[in-house]
Design a protein around this motif. Structure first.
Motif, PDB file in Angstrom:
ATOM      1  N   MET A 127       0.831  -1.203   0.000  1.00 41.76           N
ATOM      2  CA  MET A 127       0.000   0.000   0.000  1.00 41.76           C
ATOM      3  C   MET A 127       0.867   1.254   0.000  1.00 41.76           C
ATOM      4  SD  MET A 127      -3.121  -0.987  -0.129  1.00 41.76           S
ATOM      5  CE  MET A 127      -2.477  -2.299  -1.164  1.00 41.76           C
ATOM      6  N   GLN A 128       1.969   1.198   0.729  1.00 39.08           N
ATOM      7  CA  GLN A 128       2.878   2.336   0.781  1.00 39.08           C
ATOM      8  C   GLN A 128       3.409   2.680  -0.606  1.00 39.08           C
ATOM      9  OE1 GLN A 128       6.305   1.639   3.222  1.00 39.08           O
ATOM     10  NE2 GLN A 128       7.228   3.613   2.767  1.00 39.08           N
ATOM     11  N   MET A 129       3.886   1.695  -1.297  1.00 39.18           N
ATOM     12  CA  MET A 129       4.492   1.945  -2.602  1.00 39.18           C
ATOM     13  C   MET A 129       3.445   2.308  -3.648  1.00 39.18           C
ATOM     14  SD  MET A 129       7.424   1.800  -1.578  1.00 39.18           S
ATOM     15  CE  MET A 129       8.002   2.436  -3.135  1.00 39.18           C
ATOM     16  N   ILE A 130       2.261   1.692  -3.551  1.00 37.98           N
ATOM     17  CA  ILE A 130       1.177   2.074  -4.465  1.00 37.98           C
ATOM     18  C   ILE A 130       0.794   3.536  -4.227  1.00 37.98           C
ATOM     19  CG2 ILE A 130      -1.256   1.700  -5.026  1.00 37.98           C
ATOM     20  CD1 ILE A 130      -0.754  -1.304  -4.420  1.00 37.98           C
ATOM     21  N   GLY A 131       0.738   3.932  -2.955  1.00 36.23           N
ATOM     22  CA  GLY A 131       0.404   5.320  -2.636  1.00 36.23           C
ATOM     23  C   GLY A 131       1.451   6.300  -3.135  1.00 36.23           C
ATOM     24  N   LEU A 132       2.719   5.961  -2.938  1.00 31.82           N
ATOM     25  CA  LEU A 132       3.786   6.856  -3.384  1.00 31.82           C
ATOM     26  C   LEU A 132       3.858   6.936  -4.897  1.00 31.82           C
ATOM     27  CD1 LEU A 132       6.513   5.810  -0.823  1.00 31.82           C
ATOM     28  CD2 LEU A 132       5.325   7.990  -0.931  1.00 31.82           C
ATOM     29  N   GLY A 133       3.510   5.828  -5.565  1.00 31.57           N
ATOM     30  CA  GLY A 133       3.491   5.855  -7.020  1.00 31.57           C
ATOM     31  C   GLY A 133       2.260   6.567  -7.563  1.00 31.57           C
ATOM     32  N   GLY A 134       1.131   6.389  -6.878  1.00 23.97           N
ATOM     33  CA  GLY A 134      -0.103   7.004  -7.353  1.00 23.97           C
ATOM     34  C   GLY A 134      -0.218   8.476  -7.018  1.00 23.97           C
ATOM     35  N   GLY A 135       0.447   8.898  -5.922  1.00 25.27           N
ATOM     36  CA  GLY A 135       0.370  10.289  -5.504  1.00 25.27           C
ATOM     37  C   GLY A 135       0.750  11.285  -6.591  1.00 25.27           C
ATOM     38  N   PRO A 136       1.931  11.127  -7.224  1.00 27.62           N
ATOM     39  CA  PRO A 136       2.296  12.064  -8.294  1.00 27.62           C
ATOM     40  C   PRO A 136       1.334  12.016  -9.482  1.00 27.62           C
ATOM     41  CG  PRO A 136       4.234  10.894  -7.506  1.00 27.62           C
ATOM     42  CD  PRO A 136       3.053  10.241  -6.879  1.00 27.62           C
TER      43      PRO A 136
END
Length: 466
Positions: A411-420
């Protein structure tokens, strides 16, 4: 503030970090939880999460056991054999620290790179943020892959492939036109970066003195990030983006020299987490949604920080200086989570870190002065590195099977990738208010979501065992 003053400040901080590392080294064998697989200062949260969750030490057997984020297992710190290397030797430790930094060469200076896309590629701010998001998407996918299958693959092969893939992506980015080729090249580079980072942080976790080695990692990573953000505007003005990508490729290929010092893998047996309480599946989903919301907010903020400063009328070097200072201070935030673990309420640390982080971003809404901008970005970066370990450490305690860390890191990496990618859709040339407000809202939503399983966990922990 003059450049000489900035250099003096950074040198002082670097020395403090080295002294701290030395003190950890002198402390002898430290028992510590496994550093979770993840990414950058972001990764720092995953790295420290299990540490603040608890230390595991078998006094009778006099062995240190570590918590693995994949499936809550325990394993003895690897010993050197005729077929492998000593993971606790200085050559191996330094290689792990170097690889951890190589894996985040781009992400740790992402705000400056986004601004570079705007000025050098002559694209809109939304497009520039999307380009950063495409690379982060590659990192996220690679990290998810490693979380699920990484323990079944020879680490040396993974690192070799990751370094080569990252270098190929960087080389392909040189002179590539927008409209498909450049985006694909950055995605490929992200895949390599994610694989490198996952292995390097797990490697640091299997060493005996993991906290000392973490201090070395933080010193190198955040010092690079600070100086990188500070010098990047001048570097891009002189040499351009192609030179930056070329340097990334050279550093990645040069890091192939670390392969002989990497372990092949690790082995594990089952372990019980004494603080874990089994929550219903619905609450586990809510907890993961909270982690996702928090990291989407982080991804949005990190991608637009440089643009926010420029939009407020600050000069590129002023913004770079502020981000430089925030990276230096972030070392303190990360190390504070280690020193304060067990000394303060984890739930209180989560509340303070998330809500104060939201307040830091709120300071940047509109056109902040230089002082407000410095306070906002420093507060954001310090609190990010401080609170994320506590969040991941608590999420680990919601499930007795030990699988929550793997899911949380996904979830962390999906969030960091999806944020931008989300931020890119909100930038229409009229300002950053929408992105900033969404970021603040997601921080608040993430805390509200996490509070639900936290309260249930508290209730179950208060019930005496039968």
């Amino acid at each position: 503030m003059s450049r000489s003053t900035w250099q003096a400040l950074s040198t002082t901080t670097l020395l403090i970090g080295m002294i701290g590392a030395g003190l950890w080294y002198a402390d002898g064998v430290i028992s510590v939880a496994l550093l979770g697989e993840s990414f950058s200062s972001v990764v720092i949260g995953s790295v420290l999460g299990p540490i603040v969750s608890g230390r595991l030490w078998d006094k009778e057997a006099k062995r240190t056991y570590y918590r693995i984020p994949h499936n809550d297992v325990r394993f003895e710190a690897p010993k050197a054999t005729s077929r492998d290397i000593d993971v606790n030797g200085w050559p191996a430790i330094l290689c792990a620290v170097i690889l951890g930094t190589i894996g985040v060469l781009s992400f740790i200076i992402q705000p400056g790179i986004v601004q570079g896309y705007v000025t050098k590629l002559q694209v809109s701010e939304g497009v520039a943020v999307n380009l950063a998001g495409v690379e982060m998407l590659g990192v996220a996918l690679a990290t998810v892959f490693m979380a699920v299958w990484g323990t079944r693959i020879n680490w040396r092969w993974v690192v070799a492939c990751g370094l080569v893939i990252a270098a190929l992506g960087d080389i392909a980015s040189i002179g590539a036109p927008l409209g498909g080729r450049f985006e694909l090249a950055r995605f490929v580079a992200g895949l390599g970066e994610g694989a490198i980072t996952s292995i390097s942080f797990t490697f640091v976790g299997v060493t005996i003195r993991a906290e000392r080695n973490l201090a070395l990692y933080l010193t190198l990573l955040l010092t690079y990030g600070a100086f990188g953000l500070w010098y990047l505007p001048a570097f891009l003005d002189t040499h351009g983006l192609d030179a930056m990508f070329g340097a990334f490729a050279v550093l990645s290929l040069a890091s192939l020299g670390t392969l002989p010092f990497l372990p092949h893998a690790y082995s594990a047996d089952e372990m019980v987490n004494p603080e874990a309480r089994q929550l219903p599946t619905a609450l586990l989903v809510i907890a993961l949604a909270g982690v996702l919301a928090y990291n989407i907010a982080q991804g949005i903020a990190w991608a637009v920080l440089f643009l926010v400063g420029i939009g407020a009328g600050l000069g590129e070097q002023q913004v770079a200086d502020a981000l430089f200072l925030s990276q230096i201070l972030a070392v303190g935030g990360a190390l504070a989570s280690v020193f304060l673990a067990g000394r303060i309420s984890r739930n209180g640390a989560i509340a303070f870190g998330i809500l104060a982080g939201a307040a830091s971003i709120a300071l940047l809404i509109g056109k902040p002065s230089l002082t407000l901008f410095v306070v906002g970005v420093c507060g954001f970066n310090v609190l990010w590195n401080f609170v994320l370990p506590f969040i991941l450490g608590r999420v680990c305690d919601f499930d007795e099977s030990g699988r929550m860390m793997s899911f949380a890191i996904m979830m962390q990496m999906i969030g960091l990738g999806g944020g931008p990618l989300i931020a890119g859709q909100l930038l229409d040339g009229s300002g950053y208010r929408s992105a900033e407000l969404l970021c603040v809202a997601l921080f608040i939503v993430s805390y509200a979501l996490l509070l639900i399983p936290i309260r249930k966990h508290q209730a179950l922990s208060a019930v005496p065992a039968i």
